[in-house]
Design a protein around this motif. Structure first.
Motif, PDB file in Angstrom:
ATOM      1  N   THR A 127       1.081  -1.535  -0.516  1.00 45.61           N
ATOM      2  CA  THR A 127      -0.103   0.151  -0.170  1.00 45.61           C
ATOM      3  C   THR A 127       0.394   1.266  -0.087  1.00 45.61           C
ATOM      4  O   THR A 127       0.690   2.322  -0.642  1.00 45.61           O
ATOM      5  CB  THR A 127      -1.209  -0.075   1.279  1.00 45.61           C
ATOM      6  OG1 THR A 127      -1.791  -1.165   1.193  1.00 45.61           O
ATOM      7  CG2 THR A 127      -1.935   1.181   1.165  1.00 45.61           C
ATOM      8  N   GLU A 128       1.976   1.378   1.169  1.00 44.13           N
ATOM      9  CA  GLU A 128       2.900   2.754   1.389  1.00 44.13           C
ATOM     10  C   GLU A 128       3.477   2.355  -0.179  1.00 44.13           C
ATOM     11  O   GLU A 128       3.883   3.590  -0.884  1.00 44.13           O
ATOM     12  CB  GLU A 128       4.013   2.320   2.248  1.00 44.13           C
ATOM     13  CG  GLU A 128       2.791   2.549   3.465  1.00 44.13           C
ATOM     14  CD  GLU A 128       4.249   2.111   4.596  1.00 44.13           C
ATOM     15  OE1 GLU A 128       5.701   1.847   3.714  1.00 44.13           O
ATOM     16  OE2 GLU A 128       3.336   1.942   6.088  1.00 44.13           O
ATOM     17  N   LEU A 129       4.006   1.748  -0.894  1.00 42.54           N
ATOM     18  CA  LEU A 129       4.317   1.690  -2.753  1.00 42.54           C
ATOM     19  C   LEU A 129       3.666   2.021  -2.967  1.00 42.54           C
ATOM     20  O   LEU A 129       4.448   2.886  -3.907  1.00 42.54           O
ATOM     21  CB  LEU A 129       5.072   0.070  -2.454  1.00 42.54           C
ATOM     22  CG  LEU A 129       6.201   0.114  -4.000  1.00 42.54           C
ATOM     23  CD1 LEU A 129       7.617   1.031  -3.560  1.00 42.54           C
ATOM     24  CD2 LEU A 129       6.933  -1.323  -4.408  1.00 42.54           C
ATOM     25  N   LEU A 130       2.500   1.422  -3.060  1.00 39.30           N
ATOM     26  CA  LEU A 130       1.945   2.058  -4.599  1.00 39.30           C
ATOM     27  C   LEU A 130       1.494   3.705  -4.262  1.00 39.30           C
ATOM     28  O   LEU A 130       1.530   4.308  -5.397  1.00 39.30           O
ATOM     29  CB  LEU A 130       0.672   1.700  -4.257  1.00 39.30           C
ATOM     30  CG  LEU A 130       0.616   0.116  -5.296  1.00 39.30           C
ATOM     31  CD1 LEU A 130      -0.696  -1.339  -4.992  1.00 39.30           C
ATOM     32  CD2 LEU A 130       1.023   0.558  -6.793  1.00 39.30           C
ATOM     33  N   ALA A 131       0.728   3.741  -3.184  1.00 38.94           N
ATOM     34  CA  ALA A 131       1.060   5.470  -3.221  1.00 38.94           C
ATOM     35  C   ALA A 131       2.172   6.227  -3.284  1.00 38.94           C
ATOM     36  O   ALA A 131       2.098   7.121  -3.846  1.00 38.94           O
ATOM     37  CB  ALA A 131       1.022   5.578  -1.257  1.00 38.94           C
ATOM     38  N   ASP A 132       3.396   5.980  -3.194  1.00 37.36           N
ATOM     39  CA  ASP A 132       4.613   6.839  -3.511  1.00 37.36           C
ATOM     40  C   ASP A 132       4.577   6.563  -5.140  1.00 37.36           C
ATOM     41  O   ASP A 132       5.246   7.449  -5.706  1.00 37.36           O
ATOM     42  CB  ASP A 132       5.909   5.898  -2.667  1.00 37.36           C
ATOM     43  CG  ASP A 132       5.710   5.723  -1.282  1.00 37.36           C
ATOM     44  OD1 ASP A 132       5.778   6.774  -0.584  1.00 37.36           O
ATOM     45  OD2 ASP A 132       7.267   5.441  -0.479  1.00 37.36           O
ATOM     46  N   ILE A 133       4.607   5.501  -5.458  1.00 32.99           N
ATOM     47  CA  ILE A 133       4.705   5.384  -7.437  1.00 32.99           C
ATOM     48  C   ILE A 133       3.292   7.137  -7.453  1.00 32.99           C
ATOM     49  O   ILE A 133       4.002   7.322  -8.458  1.00 32.99           O
ATOM     50  CB  ILE A 133       4.459   3.859  -7.366  1.00 32.99           C
ATOM     51  CG1 ILE A 133       5.347   3.098  -7.228  1.00 32.99           C
ATOM     52  CG2 ILE A 133       3.956   4.049  -8.791  1.00 32.99           C
ATOM     53  CD1 ILE A 133       5.228   1.502  -7.360  1.00 32.99           C
ATOM     54  N   LYS A 150       2.592   8.907  -6.615  1.00 27.55           N
ATOM     55  CA  LYS A 150       2.733  10.841  -6.053  1.00 27.55           C
ATOM     56  C   LYS A 150       4.314  11.372  -6.295  1.00 27.55           C
ATOM     57  O   LYS A 150       3.602  11.628  -8.001  1.00 27.55           O
ATOM     58  CB  LYS A 150       3.444  10.678  -5.048  1.00 27.55           C
ATOM     59  CG  LYS A 150       2.370  10.533  -3.308  1.00 27.55           C
ATOM     60  CD  LYS A 150       3.220  10.553  -2.293  1.00 27.55           C
ATOM     61  CE  LYS A 150       2.700  10.492  -1.323  1.00 27.55           C
ATOM     62  NZ  LYS A 150       2.892  10.836  -0.137  1.00 27.55           N
ATOM     63  N   ILE A 151       4.228   9.783  -7.869  1.00 21.44           N
ATOM     64  CA  ILE A 151       5.311  10.326  -8.846  1.00 21.44           C
ATOM     65  C   ILE A 151       5.548  10.525 -10.277  1.00 21.44           C
ATOM     66  O   ILE A 151       5.890  11.296 -10.623  1.00 21.44           O
ATOM     67  CB  ILE A 151       6.879   9.428  -8.620  1.00 21.44           C
ATOM     68  CG1 ILE A 151       7.676   8.915  -7.132  1.00 21.44           C
ATOM     69  CG2 ILE A 151       7.872   9.029  -9.443  1.00 21.44           C
ATOM     70  CD1 ILE A 151       8.109   7.977  -7.221  1.00 21.44           C
ATOM     71  N   VAL A 152       4.105   9.806 -10.228  1.00 22.92           N
ATOM     72  CA  VAL A 152       3.968   9.438 -11.462  1.00 22.92           C
ATOM     73  C   VAL A 152       2.532  11.031 -11.572  1.00 22.92           C
ATOM     74  O   VAL A 152       3.087  11.697 -12.655  1.00 22.92           O
ATOM     75  CB  VAL A 152       2.479   8.371 -11.627  1.00 22.92           C
ATOM     76  CG1 VAL A 152       1.674   8.696 -13.258  1.00 22.92           C
ATOM     77  CG2 VAL A 152       2.775   7.439 -11.579  1.00 22.92           C
ATOM     78  N   LYS A 153       2.187  12.014 -10.482  1.00 21.63           N
ATOM     79  CA  LYS A 153       1.180  12.816 -10.237  1.00 21.63           C
ATOM     80  C   LYS A 153       2.559  13.969 -10.715  1.00 21.63           C
ATOM     81  O   LYS A 153       2.329  14.723 -11.863  1.00 21.63           O
ATOM     82  CB  LYS A 153       0.757  12.827  -9.224  1.00 21.63           C
ATOM     83  CG  LYS A 153      -0.805  11.839  -9.316  1.00 21.63           C
ATOM     84  CD  LYS A 153      -1.793  11.991  -8.372  1.00 21.63           C
ATOM     85  CE  LYS A 153      -2.687  11.227  -8.441  1.00 21.63           C
ATOM     86  NZ  LYS A 153      -3.747  11.581  -7.202  1.00 21.63           N
ATOM     87  N   ALA A 154       3.338  13.909  -9.578  1.00 19.76           N
ATOM     88  CA  ALA A 154       4.348  14.408  -9.942  1.00 19.76           C
ATOM     89  C   ALA A 154       4.807  14.745 -11.306  1.00 19.76           C
ATOM     90  O   ALA A 154       5.358  16.065 -12.172  1.00 19.76           O
ATOM     91  CB  ALA A 154       5.558  14.648  -9.928  1.00 19.76           C
ATOM     92  N   ASP A 155       5.186  13.907 -12.606  1.00 19.94           N
ATOM     93  CA  ASP A 155       6.090  14.080 -13.071  1.00 19.94           C
ATOM     94  C   ASP A 155       4.603  14.603 -14.335  1.00 19.94           C
ATOM     95  O   ASP A 155       5.612  14.962 -15.538  1.00 19.94           O
ATOM     96  CB  ASP A 155       6.494  12.269 -13.934  1.00 19.94           C
ATOM     97  CG  ASP A 155       7.763  11.557 -13.211  1.00 19.94           C
ATOM     98  OD1 ASP A 155       8.269  12.645 -12.778  1.00 19.94           O
ATOM     99  OD2 ASP A 155       7.749  11.114 -13.296  1.00 19.94           O
ATOM    100  N   ASP A 156       3.568  13.774 -14.085  1.00 19.60           N
ATOM    101  CA  ASP A 156       2.473  14.450 -15.242  1.00 19.60           C
ATOM    102  C   ASP A 156       2.460  16.153 -15.344  1.00 19.60           C
ATOM    103  O   ASP A 156       2.227  16.887 -16.342  1.00 19.60           O
ATOM    104  CB  ASP A 156       1.490  13.951 -15.238  1.00 19.60           C
ATOM    105  CG  ASP A 156       0.880  12.701 -15.405  1.00 19.60           C
ATOM    106  OD1 ASP A 156       1.814  12.190 -16.028  1.00 19.60           O
ATOM    107  OD2 ASP A 156       0.241  11.738 -14.943  1.00 19.60           O
TER     108      ASP A 156
END
Length: 96
Positions: free
Chosen positions: A16-22, A24-30
């Motif tokens: 759950t924590e790993l998916l949440a971190d991923i 965040k990264i994807v949204k920041a890149d977008d």
């Protein structure tokens, strides 16, 4: 050496924590990669067309542009409109 025992709950929490971190990264890149203005090379790559085809789109008034010095700039918004109008036209042709 200490032996640690992991339970299913520990692994589920990690997942759950790993998916949440991923996410965040994807949204920041977008947010950072979306530019308002694109250069010709970027448009050619984005639309997977040749520079000659891009020139034809400019010449025929299909894709609006701004020219600063010797560089052409295209509004990202206009490219999206072009893609949507092409998609609609393709959909209409399917039902003929």
């Amino acid at each position: 050496m200490t032996l640690a025992i992991l339970t299913k709950e520990d692994l589920q929490e990690f997942k759950t924590e790993l998916l949440a971190d991923i996410m965040k990264i994807v949204k920041a890149d977008d947010n950072t990669t979306l530019k308002k203005w694109l250069k010709s090379k970027e448009v050619v790559k984005l639309l997977n067309i040749s520079s000659g085809t891009l020139q034809t789109l400019r010449s025929n008034g299909i894709l609006t542009f701004s020219k600063v010095g010797g560089t052409y700039y295209y509004a990202n918004e206009d490219i999206e409109k072009l893609m949507n109008s092409t998609k609609k036209a393709a959909n209409l042709n399917l039902f003929r």
